[in-house]
Enzyme design. Structure first.
Site, mmCIF file in Angstrom:
data_model
loop_
_atom_site.group_PDB
_atom_site.id
_atom_site.type_symbol
_atom_site.label_atom_id
_atom_site.label_comp_id
_atom_site.label_asym_id
_atom_site.label_seq_id
_atom_site.Cartn_x
_atom_site.Cartn_y
_atom_site.Cartn_z
ATOM 1 N N GLU A 120 0.822 -1.210 0.000
ATOM 2 C CA GLU A 120 0.000 0.000 0.000
ATOM 3 C C GLU A 120 0.857 1.261 0.000
ATOM 4 O OE1 GLU A 120 -2.156 -2.889 2.921
ATOM 5 O OE2 GLU A 120 -0.118 -2.561 2.180
ATOM 6 N N CYS A 173 -2.702 -2.659 7.552
ATOM 7 C CA CYS A 173 -2.325 -2.484 8.950
ATOM 8 C C CYS A 173 -2.547 -1.026 9.345
ATOM 9 C CB CYS A 173 -0.856 -2.869 9.129
ATOM 10 S SG CYS A 173 0.289 -1.730 8.316
#
Length: 153
Positions: free
Chosen positions: A55, A83
Site C-alpha cells: 500500500e 495495517c
C-alpha cells in the site's frame, strides 16, 4: 466481469510477484478514472525496510505519477486488509475508497482489529468495501504461510 474484480485480479498479480520473491504475498493497485496508475507488492524482505508494504509503495508511485500527495479521486485495491501504518497512509493521501480482498484478524486496521478509517474523526474518511475475490486472496496467503512453516521444520 465486475470492475472491482477486474482490478483485484491485478492486485493479485502483484501479490503473486511478492510470493515468488518469498515476501508476504500482498499486492495493491491504485486506480483513477478507471485506469491503473500504480502497482505494488510487499518488499520488506527485499529492501530490509519495515515500511515497504504494498500500500505504501503504491501510494508513493501514484503520488509521483500525479505530481501530488492528494489522491482524492483515486481508489485502492489491496489483497489483504491494511495495517495501522497503511490505514494512516490511506487517510493522509486522501484515497477516496479502498477495496479489500481478505481481512487480517491479527493486524488489520480497517475493520478486523480496529477501524482507523471509520471509528475515528480524522479530517478525511476513506470508504471501504471488503470481500472482493476473498477466496483467491486468502488462498495465496494460506499457501505462503503453510510453505513458510514447513521450511522452518
Amino acid at each position: 466481469m465486475q470492475t472491482a474484480e477486474k482490478f483485484m485480479k491485478q492486485a493479485l498479480k502483484e501479490a503473486q510477484k511478492a510470493y515468488e520473491k518469498e515476501e508476504i504475498p500482498v499486492g495493491a493497485v491504485i486506480v483513477k478514472n478507471n485506469k491503473i496508475i500504480a502497482r505494488a507488492y510487499n518488499k520488506k524482505e527485499e529492501t530490509n525496510n519495515p515500511i515497504n508494504h504494498a500500500e505504501i509503495i503504491a501510494i508513493q508511485k501514484a503520488s509521483k505519477k500525479l505530481g501530488s500527495w492528494r489522491l482524492t479521486d483515486c481508489e485502492m485495491y489491496v489483497t489483504l486488509e491494511p495495517c495501522s501504518m497503511c490505514a494512516g497512509a490511506l487517510i493522509q493521501s486522501r484515497i477516496k475508497k479502498i477495496y479489500i480482498g481478505t481481512m487480517d484478524e491479527k493486524t488489520g486496521s480497517c475493520g478486523s482489529k480496529l477501524n482507523l478509517l471509520e471509528d475515528y474523526t480524522f479530517n478525511h474518511k476513506v470508504e471501504i468495501e471488503t470481500g472482493i475475490m476473498q477466496k483467491e486472496c486468502e488462498a495465496l496467503l494460506k499457501k505462503f504461510f503453510k510453505e513458510l512453516r514447513n521450511k522452518k521444520k
